[in-house]
Design a protein around this motif. Structure first.
Motif, PDB file in Angstrom:
ATOM      1  N   LEU A  90      72.358  28.031  79.370  1.00 55.45           N
ATOM      2  CA  LEU A  90      73.784  27.821  79.596  1.00 55.45           C
ATOM      3  C   LEU A  90      74.054  26.358  79.900  1.00 55.45           C
ATOM      4  N   LYS A  91      75.164  25.850  79.352  1.00 52.04           N
ATOM      5  CA  LYS A  91      75.500  24.443  79.535  1.00 52.04           C
ATOM      6  C   LYS A  91      76.990  24.302  79.818  1.00 52.04           C
ATOM      7  N   ALA A  92      77.312  23.477  80.815  1.00 55.21           N
ATOM      8  CA  ALA A  92      78.718  23.185  81.097  1.00 55.21           C
ATOM      9  C   ALA A  92      79.213  22.209  80.040  1.00 55.21           C
ATOM     10  N   ILE A  93      80.369  22.515  79.463  1.00 54.48           N
ATOM     11  CA  ILE A  93      80.963  21.593  78.492  1.00 54.48           C
ATOM     12  C   ILE A  93      82.284  21.097  79.067  1.00 54.48           C
ATOM     13  N   GLU A  94      83.305  20.899  78.231  1.00 55.42           N
ATOM     14  CA  GLU A  94      84.551  20.312  78.721  1.00 55.42           C
ATOM     15  C   GLU A  94      85.363  21.258  79.597  1.00 55.42           C
ATOM     16  N   LYS A  95      86.392  20.714  80.227  1.00 51.91           N
ATOM     17  CA  LYS A  95      87.331  21.516  81.011  1.00 51.91           C
ATOM     18  C   LYS A  95      88.556  21.805  80.157  1.00 51.91           C
ATOM     19  N   THR A  96      89.210  22.912  80.453  1.00 53.67           N
ATOM     20  CA  THR A  96      90.433  23.278  79.733  1.00 53.67           C
ATOM     21  C   THR A  96      91.600  22.452  80.278  1.00 53.67           C
ATOM     22  N   SER A  97      92.751  22.584  79.641  1.00 52.84           N
ATOM     23  CA  SER A  97      93.942  21.868  80.105  1.00 52.84           C
ATOM     24  C   SER A  97      94.360  22.342  81.490  1.00 52.84           C
ATOM     25  N   SER A  98      93.960  23.562  81.869  1.00 57.19           N
ATOM     26  CA  SER A  98      94.281  24.074  83.202  1.00 57.19           C
ATOM     27  C   SER A  98      93.131  23.817  84.186  1.00 57.19           C
ATOM     28  N   ASN A  99      92.239  22.898  83.826  1.00 53.84           N
ATOM     29  CA  ASN A  99      91.154  22.426  84.687  1.00 53.84           C
ATOM     30  C   ASN A  99      90.087  23.490  84.967  1.00 53.84           C
ATOM     31  N   GLN A 100      89.926  24.432  84.055  1.00 52.44           N
ATOM     32  CA  GLN A 100      88.870  25.435  84.190  1.00 52.44           C
ATOM     33  C   GLN A 100      87.647  24.946  83.418  1.00 52.44           C
TER      34      GLN A 100
ATOM     35  N   ARG B 288      84.557  25.031  81.099  1.00 55.44           N
ATOM     36  CA  ARG B 288      84.082  25.852  79.981  1.00 55.44           C
ATOM     37  C   ARG B 288      82.576  25.704  79.885  1.00 55.44           C
ATOM     38  N   TYR B 289      81.930  26.769  79.434  1.00 53.98           N
ATOM     39  CA  TYR B 289      80.474  26.810  79.297  1.00 53.98           C
ATOM     40  C   TYR B 289      80.123  27.254  77.894  1.00 53.98           C
ATOM     41  N   LYS B 290      78.901  26.940  77.492  1.00 56.08           N
ATOM     42  CA  LYS B 290      78.418  27.358  76.183  1.00 56.08           C
ATOM     43  C   LYS B 290      77.012  27.897  76.330  1.00 56.08           C
ATOM     44  N   LYS B 291      76.755  29.016  75.671  1.00 55.15           N
ATOM     45  CA  LYS B 291      75.399  29.560  75.652  1.00 55.15           C
ATOM     46  C   LYS B 291      74.668  28.905  74.494  1.00 55.15           C
ATOM     47  N   MET B 292      73.577  28.262  74.799  1.00 54.55           N
ATOM     48  CA  MET B 292      72.795  27.549  73.792  1.00 54.55           C
ATOM     49  C   MET B 292      71.670  28.462  73.300  1.00 54.55           C
TER      50      MET B 292
ATOM     51  N   LEU C 147      76.044  37.475  76.129  1.00 55.81           N
ATOM     52  CA  LEU C 147      76.680  36.502  75.244  1.00 55.81           C
ATOM     53  C   LEU C 147      75.771  36.172  74.072  1.00 55.81           C
ATOM     54  N   THR C 148      76.373  35.797  72.951  1.00 53.85           N
ATOM     55  CA  THR C 148      75.585  35.377  71.794  1.00 53.85           C
ATOM     56  C   THR C 148      75.423  33.857  71.820  1.00 53.85           C
ATOM     57  N   ASP C 149      74.372  33.364  71.179  1.00 60.53           N
ATOM     58  CA  ASP C 149      74.132  31.926  71.128  1.00 60.53           C
ATOM     59  C   ASP C 149      75.329  31.209  70.503  1.00 60.53           C
ATOM     60  N   GLY C 150      75.729  30.096  71.119  1.00 62.01           N
ATOM     61  CA  GLY C 150      76.853  29.312  70.635  1.00 62.01           C
ATOM     62  C   GLY C 150      78.202  29.760  71.182  1.00 62.01           C
ATOM     63  N   GLU C 151      78.225  30.846  71.921  1.00 58.74           N
ATOM     64  CA  GLU C 151      79.485  31.364  72.462  1.00 58.74           C
ATOM     65  C   GLU C 151      79.981  30.496  73.614  1.00 58.74           C
ATOM     66  N   VAL C 152      81.275  30.190  73.593  1.00 60.78           N
ATOM     67  CA  VAL C 152      81.918  29.390  74.635  1.00 60.78           C
ATOM     68  C   VAL C 152      82.712  30.347  75.524  1.00 60.78           C
ATOM     69  N   PHE C 153      82.646  30.128  76.831  1.00 61.31           N
ATOM     70  CA  PHE C 153      83.293  31.060  77.753  1.00 61.31           C
ATOM     71  C   PHE C 153      83.697  30.378  79.046  1.00 61.31           C
ATOM     72  N   LEU C 154      84.569  31.053  79.796  1.00 62.27           N
ATOM     73  CA  LEU C 154      84.956  30.681  81.151  1.00 62.27           C
ATOM     74  C   LEU C 154      84.324  31.713  82.083  1.00 62.27           C
ATOM     75  N   VAL C 155      84.176  31.366  83.345  1.00 65.15           N
ATOM     76  CA  VAL C 155      83.605  32.321  84.302  1.00 65.15           C
ATOM     77  C   VAL C 155      84.446  33.601  84.321  1.00 65.15           C
TER      78      VAL C 155
END
Length: 79
Positions: free
Chosen positions: A61-71, A73-77, A18-26
């Motif tokens: 890696l940092k956990a951020i908010e959850k999606t509307s489907s309760n998944q 989301r993470y962000k690579k710092m 992943l690149t820095d700043g990228e947001v992703f789900l598992v």
């Protein structure tokens, strides 16, 4: 049969791509057909284990908010 610990190791290893700043789900860390073959209960367990790993390890890696489907989301710092 899937070994959740092996899937966790695979997911953690994949975060290196992943690149820095990228947001992703598992689930984004796996090819779609691989993710779909993992039983739902194992996917839920994998998500919990991944979150626990992120919270334990002081890394990029940092956990951020959850999606509307309760998944979760993470962000690579950046380093």
């Amino acid at each position: 049969m899937f070994d959740v610990n092996e899937l966790l190791e695979e997911a953690i290893k994949e975060t290196e791509n992943l690149t820095d700043g990228e947001v992703f789900l598992v689930k984004d860390l796996f090819k779609g057909y691989v993710w779909n073959r993992i039983p739902r209960k194992d996917r839920l367990l994998l998500g919990t284990l991944f979150l626990n790993h992120i919270n334990k390890v002081d890394g990029s890696l940092k956990a951020i908010e959850k999606t509307s489907s309760n998944q979760q989301r993470y962000k690579k710092m950046g380093k």
